[in-house]
Design an enzyme around this catalytic site. Structure first.
Site, PDB file in Angstrom:
ATOM      1  N   ASN A   8       0.874  -1.180   0.000  1.00 44.84           N
ATOM      2  CA  ASN A   8       0.000   0.000   0.000  1.00 44.84           C
ATOM      3  C   ASN A   8       0.911   1.229   0.000  1.00 44.84           C
ATOM      4  OD1 ASN A   8      -1.795   2.057   0.515  1.00 44.84           O
ATOM      5  ND2 ASN A   8      -2.295   1.401   2.606  1.00 44.84           N
ATOM      6  N   LYS A  10       0.151   4.296  -0.357  1.00 46.91           N
ATOM      7  CA  LYS A  10      -0.486   5.497   0.198  1.00 46.91           C
ATOM      8  C   LYS A  10      -0.224   6.702  -0.717  1.00 46.91           C
ATOM      9  CE  LYS A  10      -0.201   3.418   4.724  1.00 46.91           C
ATOM     10  NZ  LYS A  10      -0.171   3.576   6.177  1.00 46.91           N
ATOM     11  N   HIS A  91      -9.576   1.675   4.731  1.00 46.80           N
ATOM     12  CA  HIS A  91      -8.315   1.818   5.472  1.00 46.80           C
ATOM     13  C   HIS A  91      -8.536   2.767   6.648  1.00 46.80           C
ATOM     14  CE1 HIS A  91      -4.213   2.947   6.449  1.00 46.80           C
ATOM     15  NE2 HIS A  91      -3.844   1.828   5.848  1.00 46.80           N
ATOM     16  N   GLU A  93      -6.903   5.150   7.688  1.00 52.30           N
ATOM     17  CA  GLU A  93      -6.669   6.562   7.354  1.00 52.30           C
ATOM     18  C   GLU A  93      -7.899   7.154   6.659  1.00 52.30           C
ATOM     19  OE1 GLU A  93      -2.946   5.817   5.381  1.00 52.30           O
ATOM     20  OE2 GLU A  93      -2.070   5.326   7.318  1.00 52.30           O
ATOM     21  N   GLU A 160      -5.436  -4.371  10.688  1.00 54.02           N
ATOM     22  CA  GLU A 160      -4.412  -3.354  10.880  1.00 54.02           C
ATOM     23  C   GLU A 160      -4.686  -2.584  12.164  1.00 54.02           C
ATOM     24  OE1 GLU A 160      -2.489  -2.376   6.843  1.00 54.02           O
ATOM     25  OE2 GLU A 160      -4.186  -1.051   7.091  1.00 54.02           O
ATOM     26  N   GLY A 166       2.439   2.671  10.699  1.00 53.20           N
ATOM     27  CA  GLY A 166       3.386   3.752  10.488  1.00 53.20           C
ATOM     28  C   GLY A 166       4.092   4.202  11.751  1.00 53.20           C
ATOM     29  N   SER A 203       3.306  -1.769  10.328  1.00 53.25           N
ATOM     30  CA  SER A 203       4.767  -1.865  10.520  1.00 53.25           C
ATOM     31  C   SER A 203       5.312  -3.265  10.259  1.00 53.25           C
ATOM     32  CB  SER A 203       5.152  -1.378  11.920  1.00 53.25           C
ATOM     33  OG  SER A 203       4.760  -0.030  12.094  1.00 53.25           O
TER      34      SER A 203
HETATM   35  P1  PGA Z   1       2.731   0.555   7.592  1.00 56.32           P
HETATM   36  O1  PGA Z   1       1.290   0.747   6.940  1.00 56.32           O
HETATM   37  O2  PGA Z   1       3.272  -0.772   7.082  1.00 56.32           O
HETATM   38  O3  PGA Z   1       3.526   1.717   7.126  1.00 56.32           O
HETATM   39  O4  PGA Z   1       2.532   0.524   9.077  1.00 56.32           O
HETATM   40  C1  PGA Z   1       0.417  -0.324   6.746  1.00 56.32           C
HETATM   41  C2  PGA Z   1      -0.893   0.174   6.205  1.00 56.32           C
HETATM   42  O5  PGA Z   1      -1.379   1.209   6.685  1.00 56.32           O
HETATM   43  O6  PGA Z   1      -1.490  -0.442   5.293  1.00 56.32           O
END
Ligand code: PGA
Length: 241
Positions: A8, A10, A91, A93, A160, A166, A203
């Site tokens: 992903n 983003k 997601h 976000e 998640e 992140g 992460s």
């Molecule tokens: P990350 O993001 O691996 O940077 O923690 C995962 C995601 O939000 O899909």
């Protein structure tokens, strides 16, 4: 079960930068399914570059209507026309920054499936919800509402935990497995199908991927930050193969 590793990206990579990263993703081992989800503006170019490769393409969002006066939104047809297979829906976000609700997620899932897109439905609890022992309740609500009136099992769930996205903090394999197991039970009950992918995201990186992927109900990963670095993403893919 063959593992599924999804990148992903983003809101990272211009179309030009995306093309460079795609070109670095050669030598994908067999025995693992791989997809990348670049930003919309890079999808067409990535689709051209990925033709004939084992890497599938996904989008990061889709709207819940076929077409019309929805300025700034993207319809399912616009994705399938480019040969896109997956679409990330709900997601955290999108939920927290753009106020997407469980009900909207459900509408998007249904429309995406009508267009033969495979939804990657994201669920996960906040730190506060975890500390208040609400994790399993939140997950159950998110999964159940996302799947309301959904009879087609051609979808993917990504667990998640928001506190792990992140932040560099990963859920321990045991914490993740506990939630994945609950999701597995919900899916079995809803679809009578035990082959649906349940990805872990938050992460995931080369140093922790193997331990997470070794858990019985973790069948792949949704990778954010580490999918932007070709060597790291390839290393996670190798560990999943
Ligand atoms: P990350 O993001 O691996 O940077 O923690 C995962 C995601 O939000 O899909």
């Amino acid at each position: 079960m063959t593992k599924l590793i999804v990148g992903n990206w983003k809101m990272n990579k211009t179309s030009t930068e995306a093309a460079q990263l795609v070109q670095e993703l050669s030598k994908i081992p067999s025995g693992v399914s791989v997809a990348i989800c670049p930003p919309f503006t890079a999808l067409d170019r990535c689709a051209q570059l990925l033709k004939g490769t084992p890497i599938a393409l996904g989008a990061q969002n889709v709207y819940c209507q076929e077409k019309g006066a929805f300025t700034g939104e993207i319809a399912p047809d616009m994705l399938t026309d480019l040969g896109i297979r997956y679409v990330i829906i709900g997601h955290s976000e999108r939920r927290s920054l753009f106020f997407e609700t469980d009900e909207l997620v459900n509408q998007k899932v249904k429309l995406a499936q009508q267009h033969q897109l495979i939804p990657i439905i994201c669920v996960g609890e906040s730190l506060e919800e975890r500390e208040q022992n609400q994790t399993l309740m939140v997950i159950e609500r998110q999964v159940t509402t996302a799947l309301k009136d959904v009879t087609n099992a051609n979808l993917v769930i990504a667990y998640e935990p928001i506190w792990a996205i992140g932040t560099g903090k990963t859920a321990t394999p045991e914490i993740a497995q506990e939630v994945h197991h609950v999701i597995r039970q919900l899916l079995s009950k809803h679809f009578n199908d035990n082959t649906i992918h349940i990805l872990y995201g938050g992460s995931m990186k080369p140093s922790n991927a193997a331990a997470l992927l070794a858990q019985p109900d973790i069948t792949g990963g949704l990778i954010g930050g580490a999918s932007l670095v070709a060597d790291d993403f390839l290393e996670i893919i190798r560990q999943a193969a």
